[in-house]
Design an enzyme around this catalytic site. Structure first.
Site, PDB file in Angstrom:
ATOM      1  N   CYS A 349       0.791  -1.229   0.000  1.00  0.00           N
ATOM      2  CA  CYS A 349       0.000   0.000   0.000  1.00  0.00           C
ATOM      3  C   CYS A 349       0.832   1.291   0.000  1.00  0.00           C
ATOM      4  O   CYS A 349       0.482   2.233  -0.735  1.00  0.00           O
ATOM      5  CB  CYS A 349      -1.011  -0.010   1.137  1.00  0.00           C
ATOM      6  SG  CYS A 349      -0.486  -0.788   2.654  1.00  0.00           S
ATOM      7  N   ARG A 378       8.038 -10.322   5.698  1.00  0.00           N
ATOM      8  CA  ARG A 378       7.707  -9.973   7.081  1.00  0.00           C
ATOM      9  C   ARG A 378       8.431 -10.931   8.008  1.00  0.00           C
ATOM     10  O   ARG A 378       8.433 -12.141   7.784  1.00  0.00           O
ATOM     11  CB  ARG A 378       6.192 -10.058   7.327  1.00  0.00           C
ATOM     12  CG  ARG A 378       5.394  -9.086   6.485  1.00  0.00           C
ATOM     13  CD  ARG A 378       3.902  -9.228   6.711  1.00  0.00           C
ATOM     14  NE  ARG A 378       3.157  -8.388   5.785  1.00  0.00           N
ATOM     15  CZ  ARG A 378       1.833  -8.365   5.684  1.00  0.00           C
ATOM     16  NH1 ARG A 378       1.112  -9.153   6.464  1.00  0.00           N
ATOM     17  NH2 ARG A 378       1.242  -7.566   4.805  1.00  0.00           N
ATOM     18  N   GLN A 396       0.925 -11.425  -2.497  1.00  0.00           N
ATOM     19  CA  GLN A 396      -0.527 -11.358  -2.377  1.00  0.00           C
ATOM     20  C   GLN A 396      -1.145 -11.039  -3.731  1.00  0.00           C
ATOM     21  O   GLN A 396      -0.501 -10.415  -4.577  1.00  0.00           O
ATOM     22  CB  GLN A 396      -0.940 -10.260  -1.392  1.00  0.00           C
ATOM     23  CG  GLN A 396      -0.554 -10.521   0.050  1.00  0.00           C
ATOM     24  CD  GLN A 396      -0.922  -9.348   0.942  1.00  0.00           C
ATOM     25  OE1 GLN A 396      -0.670  -8.196   0.601  1.00  0.00           O
ATOM     26  NE2 GLN A 396      -1.513  -9.634   2.075  1.00  0.00           N
ATOM     27  N   ASP A 398      -2.825  -8.669  -4.414  1.00  0.00           N
ATOM     28  CA  ASP A 398      -3.067  -7.404  -3.723  1.00  0.00           C
ATOM     29  C   ASP A 398      -3.539  -6.340  -4.704  1.00  0.00           C
ATOM     30  O   ASP A 398      -3.053  -6.272  -5.841  1.00  0.00           O
ATOM     31  CB  ASP A 398      -1.755  -6.956  -3.072  1.00  0.00           C
ATOM     32  CG  ASP A 398      -1.977  -5.988  -1.936  1.00  0.00           C
ATOM     33  OD1 ASP A 398      -3.132  -5.749  -1.575  1.00  0.00           O
ATOM     34  OD2 ASP A 398      -0.973  -5.463  -1.421  1.00  0.00           O
ATOM     35  N   HIS A 400      -5.281  -2.067  -4.731  1.00  0.00           N
ATOM     36  CA  HIS A 400      -5.811  -0.898  -4.037  1.00  0.00           C
ATOM     37  C   HIS A 400      -6.632  -0.079  -5.010  1.00  0.00           C
ATOM     38  O   HIS A 400      -6.221   0.139  -6.150  1.00  0.00           O
ATOM     39  CB  HIS A 400      -4.670  -0.070  -3.431  1.00  0.00           C
ATOM     40  CG  HIS A 400      -3.914  -0.811  -2.371  1.00  0.00           C
ATOM     41  ND1 HIS A 400      -2.798  -1.569  -2.655  1.00  0.00           N
ATOM     42  CD2 HIS A 400      -4.150  -0.951  -1.040  1.00  0.00           C
ATOM     43  CE1 HIS A 400      -2.368  -2.141  -1.538  1.00  0.00           C
ATOM     44  NE2 HIS A 400      -3.163  -1.781  -0.548  1.00  0.00           N
ATOM     45  N   LYS A 480     -14.100  -2.836   7.507  1.00  0.00           N
ATOM     46  CA  LYS A 480     -13.729  -3.815   6.487  1.00  0.00           C
ATOM     47  C   LYS A 480     -14.765  -4.925   6.392  1.00  0.00           C
ATOM     48  O   LYS A 480     -15.554  -5.151   7.318  1.00  0.00           O
ATOM     49  CB  LYS A 480     -12.360  -4.416   6.796  1.00  0.00           C
ATOM     50  CG  LYS A 480     -12.264  -5.149   8.130  1.00  0.00           C
ATOM     51  CD  LYS A 480     -10.863  -5.693   8.365  1.00  0.00           C
ATOM     52  CE  LYS A 480     -10.757  -6.356   9.734  1.00  0.00           C
ATOM     53  NZ  LYS A 480      -9.423  -6.956   9.963  1.00  0.00           N
ATOM     54  N   HIS A 526      -8.347  -1.219   0.338  1.00  0.00           N
ATOM     55  CA  HIS A 526      -7.388  -2.325   0.284  1.00  0.00           C
ATOM     56  C   HIS A 526      -8.193  -3.592   0.063  1.00  0.00           C
ATOM     57  O   HIS A 526      -9.145  -3.852   0.793  1.00  0.00           O
ATOM     58  CB  HIS A 526      -6.639  -2.478   1.610  1.00  0.00           C
ATOM     59  CG  HIS A 526      -5.940  -1.246   2.083  1.00  0.00           C
ATOM     60  ND1 HIS A 526      -4.572  -1.167   2.197  1.00  0.00           N
ATOM     61  CD2 HIS A 526      -6.414  -0.042   2.498  1.00  0.00           C
ATOM     62  CE1 HIS A 526      -4.234   0.025   2.667  1.00  0.00           C
ATOM     63  NE2 HIS A 526      -5.341   0.719   2.858  1.00  0.00           N
TER      64      HIS A 526
END
Length: 663
Positions: A349, A378, A396, A398, A400, A480, A526
């Site tokens: 992000c 991570r 991911q 992922d 946005h 969320k 997200h």
């Protein structure tokens, strides 16, 4: 407990109303659960009993079972100290410091036998509210050093729970008596650091599970046995999908067969991006730490990040230390932080915010849907990493979405269509939607939260989808939607999510020019469908038991020759299959046909094509289907090609109901 508190105890209230049954374990008061030992608020409007088979009773049964287990352990192994013993989603555990050794399988059986004795004694649980000094005196007399340390972290009031002679510092809730615990099983032993910190003493954690009835326990144990067979770590090794090496802790190596599936998963998501209007981007992995200060991830997330330094920066650090050595820990920390100028990104992000801010944006550019398969790192503690479901490096699916507040609801609706298309394709049919609302500590004005929460809820309602509200469980930057799925053997997994974020656009000063020709702040959504590809790979492997559908299988068909004289025909068929885009392997070895079939079955290949004289003469294959679990007999090559072509796409590719998430 005072007389006033006794007068308003849950048990007494139910007795006064004639609602206390023999199987009542607790009470639900205005939506909150209390055990029968605990006073309930005056003026409660709704008070209803909770029976032992009620869903809310399960956690209470398991928490009480943990206490009975700890009692049994301390009776059998004097000198053992207790730490934490909560209920969990799967059962319960208790952590112990045993001075004279570890717990063996024989010990677990002995503990279970002692637990049966305690249960049969039907000792009532008793709740006591005490002063901090009284609790301290008691724990000191018991020499419970871990509980003493925990006591100092507790707020008043302090409560104890007793059954028989055993006592623990505990908030509850608990069943009325030990006799309510009819079905308990201890399952395993593992190591665990006190408070989860590897700098603290290593304790022994005994896991167990409990249910309201032996029948429910047997069903659960059967599920556990099935879960062992489906364990992705076991299947990953057997099917040659992935491996791990100590030189890269908790970081998977995907082998050729696993890499095929991994790439197919990414390709599948890319097909959804094309369908739903996403644009894929590629962003760097290493950034100046200033980015993570701006995003707010430093220092709060620093312990989970990998930091990087160049030799140039380390030389500067060495020179600085030589010239003026740091005098205290704070100066040393500052010196190291200055040398560790770079961070390996743990999420995408912040970089997407940078990309959005590189160009002046207009309302006509929105919504902007930015997707990224960027590799993330991570630092997960060694005690929590597990197979593919918790790793240190992953990607991911992922994305946005930058949009106006007015566009949020439509974007949520579109995402609901997208995730339901995806989950149906992978065979997940039991999907539960949870909307997590504003937490106590949050950013942004209440009116903005009102709008965001309303947009999420209205989008779900518009699709006529059932949902639950999780009060206060949203992220600090916005509410969320979570998607909880059950796999083939009934285990829940939280996979996809979409979150509304008002924090990062503010921190990065992101704007767009509105119709009024003035600057406005976009909303940032997200969202992820599968989540971590690595984690989803593990979940999917267990869901299908290693038998991936034809469109995802590493090899869709294996050609097996009866003897080597048919190898030329097999190679010709292999070439034809490959030219049509199918994944095929051919066993042309001198092994007997039975051995070839066994090996192909072990690899769970969907189709086996046996080749002998009849198949060569007829220009076909003797086909066996894994999923139909039968021999299909002789099938001409053209029909084999048609069959594979039909199964070579995910179901939604030819499903007329795709994009219709309420179906």
């Amino acid at each position: 407990m005072t007389n006033e508190a006794k007068a308003h105890g849950a048990r007494e209230v139910l007795e006064e109303r004639g609602a206390l049954g023999k199987d009542t374990v607790a009470v639900r008061v205005d939506g909150r659960v209390y055990d029968l030992h605990t006073p309930i608020p005056e003026g409660a409007s709704e008070v209803e009993p909770i029976g032992i088979h009620d869903a809310d009773a399960l956690a209470i049964i398991r928490h009480s079972s943990a206490h009975v287990m700890a009692d049994a352990v301390q009776r059998l192994f004097p000198g053992t100290k207790v730490a934490f013993g909560p209920a969990t989603d799967d059962g319960f555990y208790y952590d112990y410091a045993r001075p004279d050794g570890t717990f063996s399988e024989d010990d677990l059986r002995a503990i279970e036998e002692k637990m049966v004795e305690i249960v049969e004694a039907d000792s009532p649980f008793r709740r006591e509210v005490v002063s901090r000094d009284e609790a301290r005196t008691l724990l000191e007399s018991l020499d419970e050093r871990f509980k003493l340390e925990h006591l100092e972290r507790l707020d008043d009031p302090i409560s104890l729970y007793r059954h028989g002679d055993w006592v623990d510092l505990c908030e509850g809730p608990h069943v009325p008596s030990t006799g309510f615990l009819k079905a308990v099983k201890l399952t395993s032993v593992a190591g665990a650091y006190w408070r989860g910190d590897e700098r603290n003493p290593m304790l022994q954690r005994i896991y167990g599970t409990a249910f309201p009835s032996p029948k429910a326990l047997r069903a659960h144990l059967k599920q556990l046995e099935e879960a062992k067979k489906r364990d992705h770590r076991k299947l990953g090794k057997e099917l040659k999908l992935f491996a791990f090496h100590p030189h890269a802790p908790a970081s998977p190596f995907f082998l050729p067969r696993g890499s095929t599936i991994y790439n197919l998963l990414e390709g599948y998501v890319r097909s959804l991006y094309a369908r739903y209007g996403y644009e894929e981007v590629i962003t760097p992995q290493i950034f100046d730490n200033e980015l993570f200060h701006t995003s707010g991830h430093l220092p709060s997330y620093a312990e989970n990040m990998y930091m990087a330094a160049t030799s140039e920066n380390l030389e500067k650090l060495q020179k600085k230390v030589d010239e003026k050595p740091p005098q205290n820990a704070e100066e040393w920390t500052q010196a190291f932080n200055e040398s560790l100028r770079f961070g390996v990104k743990p999420m995408n992000c912040p970089s997407h915010c940078l990309m959005y801010g590189m160009t002046k944006r207009s309302y006509r550019d929105l919504p902007m849907r930015m997707a990224d398969f960027g590799r993330l790192h991570r630092f997960e503690r060694s005690g929590v990493v597990q197979g593919l479901t918790r790793v240190r490096t992953f990607a991911q699916d992922d994305a946005h979405i930058f949009c106006t507040l007015d566009q949020v609801q439509d974007e949520i609706k579109s995402f609901l269509d997208l995730v339901h298309d995806a989950y149906r394709d992978f065979g997940f049919t039991d999907v539960r939607i949870v909307i997590a609302t504003r937490p106590e500590k949050r950013l942004g004005a209440d009116e903005v939260w009102d709008q965001a929460e309303e947009a999420l809820e209205e989008a779900v309602k518009a699709k006529e989808l059932p949902y639950e509200i999780a009060e206060g469980e949203g992220a600090f930057y916005g509410p969320k939607i979570e998607f909880h799925l059950k796999d083939a053997i009934g285990r829940p997994w939280q996979l996809g999510t979409i979150q509304a974020d008002f924090n990062l656009p503010e921190r990065f000063d992101l704007t767009y020019v509105g119709e009024d020709n003035t600057a406005h702040r976009p909303v940032m959504l997200h969202r992820a469908i599968l989540g971590s590809i690595e984690r989803f790979f593990g979940v999917l492997t267990e869901h299908v038991g290693g038998s991936f559908p034809v469109w995802l299988a590493p090899e869709q068909i294996a050609l097996l020759t009866v003897s080597e004289k048919f190898n030329e025909y097999a190679q010709n068929v292999q070439q034809q299959l490959q030219e049509r885009g199918f994944r095929v392997t051919a066993d042309l070895s001198s092994d007997k046909l039975g051995a070839k079939i066994r090996q192909a079955r072990l690899m769970r290949i969907p189709y086996l094509g046996v080749i002998g004289q009849k198949e060569v003469e007829g220009q076909g294959l003797a086909l066996r289907s894994r999923d139909e679990n039968k021999d299909l007999g002789f099938i001409p090559l053209s029909d084999v090609f048609d069959r594979l072509a039909h199964e070579n796409h995910p179901p939604s590719a030819t499903d007329s109901t795709r994009g219709d998430s309420h179906r």
